[in-house]
Structure formats: structure tokens, C-alpha cells
Design an enzyme around this catalytic site. Structure first.
Site, PDB file in Angstrom:
ATOM      1  N   SER A  38      -6.255 -24.093 -33.249  1.00  0.00           N
ATOM      2  CA  SER A  38      -5.773 -24.396 -31.902  1.00  0.00           C
ATOM      3  C   SER A  38      -6.803 -25.285 -31.223  1.00  0.00           C
ATOM      4  CB  SER A  38      -5.644 -23.075 -31.145  1.00  0.00           C
ATOM      5  OG  SER A  38      -5.693 -23.300 -29.758  1.00  0.00           O
ATOM      6  N   TYR A  46      -9.612 -15.545 -28.914  1.00  0.00           N
ATOM      7  CA  TYR A  46      -8.701 -16.445 -29.617  1.00  0.00           C
ATOM      8  C   TYR A  46      -9.453 -17.693 -30.103  1.00  0.00           C
ATOM      9  CZ  TYR A  46      -4.416 -19.313 -30.050  1.00  0.00           C
ATOM     10  OH  TYR A  46      -3.397 -20.116 -30.487  1.00  0.00           O
ATOM     11  N   LYS A  76      -9.924 -18.858 -33.927  1.00  0.00           N
ATOM     12  CA  LYS A  76      -9.367 -20.143 -34.356  1.00  0.00           C
ATOM     13  C   LYS A  76     -10.458 -21.076 -34.873  1.00  0.00           C
ATOM     14  CE  LYS A  76      -4.937 -19.752 -33.618  1.00  0.00           C
ATOM     15  NZ  LYS A  76      -4.109 -19.437 -34.817  1.00  0.00           N
TER      16      LYS A  76
END
Ligand code: NAI
Length: 287
Positions: free
Chosen positions: A151, A164, A168
Site C-alpha cells: 500500500s 498497517y 505493508k
């Protein structure tokens, strides 16, 4: 073989959103697809078989080949079961798209350890849990294609997404190493950073912006990375609403201190250390 024709590819989290698009396009292009999805909510709670079953039914209705798997990639057993489903149903495994994901956004100072753990377990451990049991098969057959889903959060960071972003970003380190270890065995590993209208982004961007970001735009890029013809490896691709880019890292010309410098000497040359003028693509000093 050509393209992805006849290739057996497992797509995790393929019951909805982007994963579903990847599975549908791959099946339409002649691949045999393992549609994994535990059928939970955006935060990872709950589960059910409907999501994966619906995608498999859609593929079979249009003459494609697919099988469902409902295991959670967050466990080692779940990841192994995804690969076993491929072997039991189609007799081989050629590719993995590690796409399954959840969100537990919180600013870092408020982030409970449980939200850190849950997000790393699904995204980062989840990729390991599926790719690790697939890898010996890819080596033995001297053919493998791996795509992990990163991401822009993992590349650049994003407010409220420390868990997150860390997961990622970890996936990028993973494919860079798999690209090195896999090269001799015709195993290619890349990362895609998509941007698309799914339940994950429904409350993050405006309806006007999301309208321009159908997940279908991302799927052909993932599809290409899985083809026999692709030679791309170790790369990070950003795909959003028809725009496709490679993101790479650069290293400044920097400075060389012939002797151990003082803090003041480092401070004195700081501008030169960080100045991007003349920067070149970065490579590992260990390579
Ligand atoms: P989504 O929520 O629609 O899809 C994620 C899927 O993963 C869901 O179907 C869910 O049930 C499944 N899943 C969650 N935990 C699982 C587990 N433990 N085991 C198996 N399946 C599990 O979201 P979206 O947007 O399609 O996300 C797909 C991937 O793309 C994720 O990795 C996400 O982080 C990434 N991504 C998406 C972006 C976007 O713009 N939509 C932006 C950047 C990355």
C-alpha cells in the site's frame, strides 16, 4: 504455456473487493484459481463461506475453473490449507497473490497491542503462511509467481495506520528477498500498491474520487506479473484508476568520512548527505 493459461494461482482474500477482481480476471484468462476468503468484516471479525463461494460460482458459471477455501491466512495451518487445496484440486501451485487484509486504524499513541498484532498477523504473517508452503513447489518445478499486496501507506506512511503501514512495508522487504532467492529458480516476486473503491476505502475518499477508481483497473497489472512472459521481479508497482507506476528507492551521492566523524562534523555535512541532486537507484551494500 502462455500468459496465465493453465497456471494454478491462489488468491487470498478473494471473496470481495480487489481480490475478487484478481480471481475473476485470472480465471477468465485461463488460470485455475483458489479463491481463499474467511468472509469476515473489514476489521477481521466474524467469518462465513458465502463470499468465496459466490466468486467460485461466478467463475464456474462462465466456464472457468476455481475452488473455494475458507481458512484464515492469519494462522500457519490456514495458510498451509490454502496451498493444500491447490494441490488436492489441481495437482500443483504456480502462483500466490497475498491479498487478504484488514484494517484497525488508530493513532499510534492510542493503538492497543491487539490491533497491532491482528493487522500484522493477517497482512505480513498471512503472506508468509501461504508463500512459505508454496515455495518448495515453486522451486522444484522451476516456475513461480508471487505478488504481495502492499500500500502507499507501507511506502510513505499514513496518519493513523502505524500497524498497517508497518505490515505493508514488511511485505516489500519480503518480496525483495524472495526476488533474490527465487531468481535462480524462475520465481518472480513483486508487490502491488493498489488504490481502488472497495469497502476498505469507502469512508476514506469521497464518492467522486472513488468513482474513478474501479478495482478492475488494478487486476490486469497483477495479472501481468503472474504471466509466464513477465520477467519483472523485486519491484513495487502502484496501480490506481488506470495509472500504473513503479516506485523505486534512490540513494543520495552522500559523503565519505575517511575517519570516524564527530557529531559536529556530521552536522556540518548534513545538507550534502540528504541532497537528492544526482541520487542513483539504491542497491544493497551487501549485494
Ligand atoms: P476488502 O476488505 O474488500 O478485501 C479484503 C478481503 O480479505 C476480504 O474479502 C476479507 O474477508 C479477506 N480477509 C481478511 N482477513 C482474512 C484472513 N485472515 N484470511 C483470509 N481472508 C481474509 O478490501 P480490499 O480493498 O479489496 O483490499 C485488498 C487488499 O488490498 C488488502 O491487502 C488491502 O490492504 C490492500 N489495499 C487496498 C487498497 C484500496 O484502495 N482498496 C489500498 C491499498 C492496499
Amino acid at each position: 504455456m502462455a500468459g496465465v493459461e493453465g497456471r494454478v494461482i491462489a488468491v487470498t482474500g478473494a471473496g470481495g473487493g480487489l481480490g475478487r477482481e484478481y480471481a475473476l480476471l485470472l480465471a477468465r484468462s485461463g488460470a485455475k484459481v483458489i479463491v481463499n476468503d474467511l468472509g469476515g468484516a473489514r476489521d477481521g471479525s466474524g467469518r462465513g463461506n458465502t463470499a468465496a463461494d459466490t466468486v467460485v460460482a461466478q467463475i464456474r458459471d462462465t466456464g472457468g475453473e476455481a475452488v473455494a477455501n475458507y481458512d484464515s491466512v492469519a494462522t500457519r495451518e490456514g495458510g498451509a490449507a490454502v496451498v493444500q487445496t491447490a494441490l488436492d484440486t489441481f495437482g500443483r501451485i504456480d502462483g500466490v497473490v497475498a491479498n487478504a487484509g484488514i484494517l484497525r486504524d488508530r493513532t499510534f499513541h492510542k493503538m492497543p497491542a491487539a490491533d497491532w498484532d491482528a493487522v500484522l498477523r493477517v497482512h505480513l504473517d498471512g503472506a508468509f503462511h501461504v508463500i512459505r508452503p508454496a515455495f518448495p513447489h515453486l522451486r522444484d518445478q522451476r516456475h513461480g509467481r508471487i505478488v504481495v499486496v502492499t500500500s502507499t501507506s507501507g511506502i510513505y506512511g499514513n496518519f493513523g495506520q502505524a500497524n498497517y503501514a508497518a505490515a505493508k512495508s514488511g511485505l516489500i522487504g519480503l518480496i525483495r528477498t524472495l526476488a533474490i532467492e527465487g531468481r535462480r529458480h524462475n520465481i518472480l516476486a513483486n508487490a502491488i500498491a493498489p488504490l481502488a473503491a472497495t469497502r476498505m476505502t469507502e469512508d476514506i475518499a469521497s464518492a467522486e474520487v472513488l468513482e474513478k477508481l474501479p478495482p478492475a483497473h488494478v487486476a490486469p497489472v497483477v495479472g501481468y506479473l503472474l504471466t509466464d512472459e513477465s520477467t519483472e521481479t523485486g519491484s513495487v508497482l502502484v496501480a490506481a484508476g488506470g495509472n500504473v507506476h513503479r516506485v523505486a528507492q534512490f540513494q543520495t551521492r552522500g559523503v565519505t568520512f575517511p575517519e570516524v566523524p564527530t557529531i559536529d562534523q556530521v552536522a556540518h555535512r548534513w545538507r550534502e548527505i540528504v541532497d537528492l541532486d544526482g541520487a542513483l537507484p539504491g542497491t544493497s551494500p551487501l549485494a
